[in-house]
Motif scaffolding. Structure first.
Motif: not given
Length: 361
Positions: A215-220, A235-237, A245-249
């Motif tokens: 969801c557009s958040v890069q993973l480390t 993950l946030e944002n 925008e949303f944050s979730s496990f």
């Protein structure tokens, strides 16, 4: 004499044309001034279409650009002036690009994915204009061998092509959908139908695909390792499909590879309460339909209308993890049978060929 008959207009009168059946096409003689090259002959014998424009002397004084095909029933050569070649903007639900339309007008083949048959089944095929049929021809692989050099715009290596044709699974990253969206997937060729299957998990090894982003958040690297072990990460944002925008496990299903979302790190085993709308794409759900969906059953809904106003049918089922409705082309409650798929594919191909023949007449 065995022959094919047709009506011919001659000076306002309708006459009967007799097209005798030949043992093979006459490719060693000039055809209205055109001398066939070895490549021309090869294309005509293999696909029935020459695959390029030829300048023919049809009227005795000037040449005109034409496409040439073979009548597969009589082995007679047939030509059509390029100016009379009509290519629709959309074929079987897929919108063609200007470049694809021009290639078809030039007699070339193009490969089109995601077309829909009259029965709503998705299929892929090479398309080419047939001078004999006066329309688009669907060309399906005879030996089901995969010979496309790219998938979703991503070039395939010789090793990947070899693996696909041998029935193995390959990983292709950063492919592009029709809407421009990038995606990555394991790809396997169905040995029976020759179609490609895209999955988030490798059916040979059971390995799941660990995405670069969610969801557009890069993973480390740490995020990826936790997901590979089946552990949740926070993950946030993130950005959903509505642009919100949303944050979730987040946790990946180790069987399917699909991401699951939860407000708490231990809430993945809790099923979300199904969200059953009263209406889907203009179709009012009956009490029985809502009850079946509530019970986790799949239902077939017909006569829905898409954003373009065109009616469509689809199977609906509630996702057990998210509680949201999902849409399927086939009944997800029925196990797929490869022999049945093969029979359906053959029927689709036969119907497409019959339809093309009717259009030519």
């Amino acid at each position: 004499l065995d022959a094919r008959l047709s009506f011919i207009s001659n000076g306002g009168q309708v006459m009967l044309g007799i097209h005798g059946i030949r043992k093979e096409p006459e490719l060693d003689r000039p055809y209205f001034g055109h001398i066939f090259t070895e490549e021309d002959k090869k294309n005509l014998r293999e696909s029935g279409n020459m695959g390029r424009v030829a300048d023919l002397n049809l009227r005795g004084n000037t040449t005109e650009p034409c496409l040439i095909s073979i009548d597969k029933n009589t082995n007679e050569l047939v030509a059509v002036r390029q100016e009379h070649v009509y290519i629709p903007n959309e074929i079987k639900g897929v919108t063609l690009t200007p470049d694809e339309i021009q290639k078809l007008k030039n007699g070339e083949q193009i490969f089109v994915e995601g077309m829909k048959s009259n029965q709503g089944k998705e299929f892929n095929a090479n398309l080419q204009y047939s001078a004999e049929r006066r329309g688009i021809e669907f060309i399906f692989p005879k030996d089901q061998a995969f010979n496309q050099q790219t998938l979703g715009g991503v070039p395939l290596s010789p090793m990947q092509l070899k693996a696909l044709n041998e029935g193995h699974t390959i990983l292709v990253e950063d492919m592009k959908r029709k809407n421009g969206e990038l995606f990555s997937s394991f790809v396997t060729m169905d040995k029976v139908t020759g179609g490609l299957q895209y999955t988030r998990h490798n059916p040979e090894t059971g390995e799941i695909y660990i995405p670069k982003e969610i969801c557009s958040v890069q993973l480390t690297p740490e995020d990826k390792e936790a997901l590979r072990k089946g552990q949740p990460i926070y993950l946030e944002n993130m950005i959903n499909r509505k642009g919100e925008e949303f944050s979730s496990f987040v946790k990946l299903d180790l069987t399917s590879g699909r991401p699951q979302y939860s407000r708490t790190p231990d809430g993945f085993n809790e099923r979300q309460a199904p969200t059953i709308p009263a209406e889907v794409y203009g179709h009012l759900l009956s009490a029985q339909e809502r009850a079946n969906l509530q019970d986790g059953k799949a239902i077939l809904v017909t006569g829905m209308k898409g954003p373009n106003g065109k009616p469509f049918d689809s199977y609906l089922k509630v996702n057990a993890n998210t509680g949201q409705l999902q849409y399927f082309q086939e009944n997800p409650d029925v196990r797929r049978n490869t022999s049945q798929r093969a029979s359906q594919t053959d029927n689709i191909q036969q119907q497409e060929q019959k339809k093309g023949a009717k259009q030519a007449v």
